[in-house]
Design a protein around this motif. Structure first.
Motif, PDB file in Angstrom:
ATOM      1  N   GLU A   1       0.866  -1.206   0.000  1.00  0.00           N
ATOM      2  CA  GLU A   1       0.000   0.000   0.000  1.00  0.00           C
ATOM      3  C   GLU A   1       0.891   1.241   0.000  1.00  0.00           C
ATOM      4  OE1 GLU A   1      -0.286   2.416   2.398  1.00  0.00           O
ATOM      5  OE2 GLU A   1      -1.960   3.457   1.464  1.00  0.00           O
ATOM      6  N   GLU A   2       2.006   1.181   0.722  1.00  0.00           N
ATOM      7  CA  GLU A   2       2.772   2.414   0.953  1.00  0.00           C
ATOM      8  C   GLU A   2       3.443   2.970  -0.309  1.00  0.00           C
ATOM      9  OE1 GLU A   2       2.554   4.246   3.251  1.00  0.00           O
ATOM     10  OE2 GLU A   2       2.010   3.165   5.034  1.00  0.00           O
TER      11      GLU A   2
ATOM     12  N   ASP B   1       1.911   3.307  -5.261  1.00  0.00           N
ATOM     13  CA  ASP B   1       1.378   2.881  -3.969  1.00  0.00           C
ATOM     14  C   ASP B   1      -0.016   2.296  -4.199  1.00  0.00           C
ATOM     15  OD1 ASP B   1       0.387   6.171  -2.621  1.00  0.00           O
ATOM     16  OD2 ASP B   1       0.347   5.379  -4.654  1.00  0.00           O
TER      17      ASP B   1
ATOM     18  N   ARG C   1      -0.695  16.769  -4.157  1.00  0.00           N
ATOM     19  CA  ARG C   1      -2.028  16.221  -3.884  1.00  0.00           C
ATOM     20  C   ARG C   1      -3.043  17.363  -3.762  1.00  0.00           C
ATOM     21  NH1 ARG C   1      -0.961  10.804  -0.283  1.00  0.00           N
ATOM     22  NH2 ARG C   1       1.307  10.743  -0.590  1.00  0.00           N
TER      23      ARG C   1
ATOM     24  N   ALA D   1      -4.339  11.128   2.924  1.00  0.00           N
ATOM     25  CA  ALA D   1      -3.474  10.005   2.529  1.00  0.00           C
ATOM     26  C   ALA D   1      -4.206   9.097   1.555  1.00  0.00           C
ATOM     27  CB  ALA D   1      -3.082   9.205   3.766  1.00  0.00           C
ATOM     28  N   GLY D   2      -3.429   8.354   0.795  1.00  0.00           N
ATOM     29  CA  GLY D   2      -4.002   7.330  -0.079  1.00  0.00           C
ATOM     30  C   GLY D   2      -4.324   6.093   0.738  1.00  0.00           C
TER      31      GLY D   2
ATOM     32  N   HIS E   1       3.634   8.333   9.507  1.00  0.00           N
ATOM     33  CA  HIS E   1       4.886   8.094   8.777  1.00  0.00           C
ATOM     34  C   HIS E   1       6.020   8.631   9.629  1.00  0.00           C
ATOM     35  CE1 HIS E   1       3.038   7.427   4.511  1.00  0.00           C
ATOM     36  NE2 HIS E   1       2.565   6.630   5.441  1.00  0.00           N
TER      37      HIS E   1
HETATM   38  O1  HGY Z   1       1.236   8.050   0.344  1.00  0.00           O
HETATM   39  C1  HGY Z   1       0.181   7.720   0.861  1.00  0.00           C
HETATM   40  O2  HGY Z   1      -0.723   8.498   0.962  1.00  0.00           O
HETATM   41  C2  HGY Z   1       0.002   6.328   1.416  1.00  0.00           C
HETATM   42  O3  HGY Z   1       0.643   6.286   2.661  1.00  0.00           O
HETATM   43  N1  HGY Z   1       0.515   5.339   0.534  1.00  0.00           N
END
Ligand code: HGY
Ligand code: MN
Ligand code: MN
Length: 407
Positions: free
Chosen positions: A125-126, A133, A285, A353-354, A379
């Motif tokens: 995911e990261e 990601d 973003r 965040a994604g 993070h």
């Molecule tokens: O980058 C992001 O938003 C997620 O942590 N992949």
């Protein structure tokens, strides 16, 4: 009301955080590393101990399935257990382990829901080691093919395909074969809003758009002392000017616009040599796609202008590009309803965040539940969420999933 065992959830979070543990209480389990494998093995063991039918798919996504009274499409929850290199213990892990706790509560109550229940963790995911990601859930949702994902390489040139084989998680199941009835992801906010406003639950309506572009600037290395400024072709200067420009642009655009140059490497990276190469990534973003496009265009124009003046060549490589995603409004309403039913304070918000949920929305009605991040830190090894908030979010997940599993 069926109650979740909060203490057991906290214990599981601690145990998983012990894998890839780093100084300061966080964890480093970059996707498909030995640490990620160890974390995967631990959670798969817990899934099997709860009697789940554990399925590993061809991109390494793991889904634990609990049979329902009827063979209908499952209600699915999940997130990720890979972390960034300076990860906290809640990002992703919390949603997966809360999902497992839902299963444990059902098992203890000997309750069989009408629909099957599925708990998943998705690969990479990261996007910290391999891009893009949300890779596993993107493949699951049909966003990219397996071969494209397998071919992604890290900075050492190691590929996703080879690493999946090496850690034993290139599974037999077809990604996306199990289409959920609905998907709910529980996650920490990772930002400051809930904490600053002292609100207990974030009712997530959308995920903002993401643009990751890696630039490789090539100039001429030269002596730092003898080369007059007029003769320089300094790749490092270009990278630095992009960082400054992107930051100023985000402030100027305001709203939800954010900009980050988090990864930068110079060559030869020596005190007395003008760098001839700079590789850097720009993370932009915005919740508004048109504004995100504007930001991308303005950064690109700045790069072209500085590259021409500095006589530096620049190549761009798009590592990830996802438009904003709007979650299913009815399911979002139900998240809010269940939070209010527990007398929890709520506020609607986008996700900065994604998340894997943004991919799952391509397949089925999807929503997210946020709990506060203390001081908005994430993070970062100091990432923290209070136990009461962790418990509250998990209880909403349980109540909503039970309701979805009976429809
Ligand atoms: O980058 C992001 O938003 C997620 O942590 N992949
Ligand atoms: Mn996450
Ligand atoms: Mn993350």
């Amino acid at each position: 009301m069926l109650r979740l065992n909060d203490r057991r959830l906290l214990g599981a979070l601690d145990e998983l955080a012990g894998i890839g543990a780093i100084e300061g209480g966080g964890c480093a389990r970059l996707a498909l590393t030995d640490e990620d494998k160890a974390g995967r093995d631990l959670v798969v063991g817990w899934m099997k101990a709860e009697g789940l039918d554990v399925r590993v798919d061809a991109i390494g996504n793991v889904i634990g399935l609990r049979a329902g009274r009827e063979a209908l499409t499952p209600v699915m929850t999940g997130s990720h257990i890979d972390t960034v290199r300076t990860g906290g213990r809640y990002d992703g892990n919390y949603g997966v382990l809360a999902g497992l706790e839902v299963v444990r509560a059902l098992n203890e109550a000997k309750l069989v829901t009408r629909r099957p229940i599925a708990v998943a963790f998705f690969t990479n995911e990261e996007g910290a080691r391999f891009q893009p990601d949300m890779m596993g859930s993107l493949v699951y949702a049909g966003g990219i093919g397996l071969n494209e994902a397998y071919a992604a390489v890290d900075k050492e040139g190691v590929s996703v395909g080879d690493e999946l084989r090496r850690i034993g998680y290139l599974g037999p199941h077809k990604p996306g074969a199990l289409k959920p009835h609905a998907f709910v992801e529980l996650h920490i906010e990772q930002g400051p809003i809930l904490d600053e406003e002292k609100v207990q639950i974030g009712v997530v309506e959308s995920v903002q758009g993401i643009s990751w572009i890696e630039y490789t600037a090539t100039g001429v290395s030269n002596h730092a002392g003898t080369t007059p400024m007029r003769l320089r072709r300094d790749a490092g200067y270009l990278a630095a000017s992009v960082n400054l420009f992107a930051r100023k642009l985000a402030w100027e655009m305001g709203g939800n616009q954010v900009a980050t140059v988090g990864a930068l490497s110079l060559r030869p990276n020596l005190i007395n040599v003008v760098p001839n190469r700079a590789v850097f990534a720009v993370d932009l973003r915005n919740t508004d796609e048109a504004k995100l496009k504007e930001a991308e265009a303005r950064v690109a124009a700045h790069i072209a202008e500085v590259a021409a003046a500095e006589r530096v060549e620049v190549e761009a490589d798009v590592l990830a590009r996802f438009e904003p995603v709007i979650f299913d409004t009815k399911l979002v309403d139900r998240v809010e309803h269940h939070a209010k039913a527990l007398s929890l304070s709520t506020r609607r918000m986008p996700s900065g965040a994604g998340h894997d949920a943004q991919m799952m929305q391509r397949l089925c009605p999807t929503a997210m539940i946020f709990v506060p991040s203390v001081q908005g830190l994430s993070h970062n090894v100091k990432e923290h969420t209070e136990a009461a908030d962790l418990a509250a979010g998990a209880q909403i997940l349980l109540n909503l999933m039970l309701e979805l599993a009976e429809e």
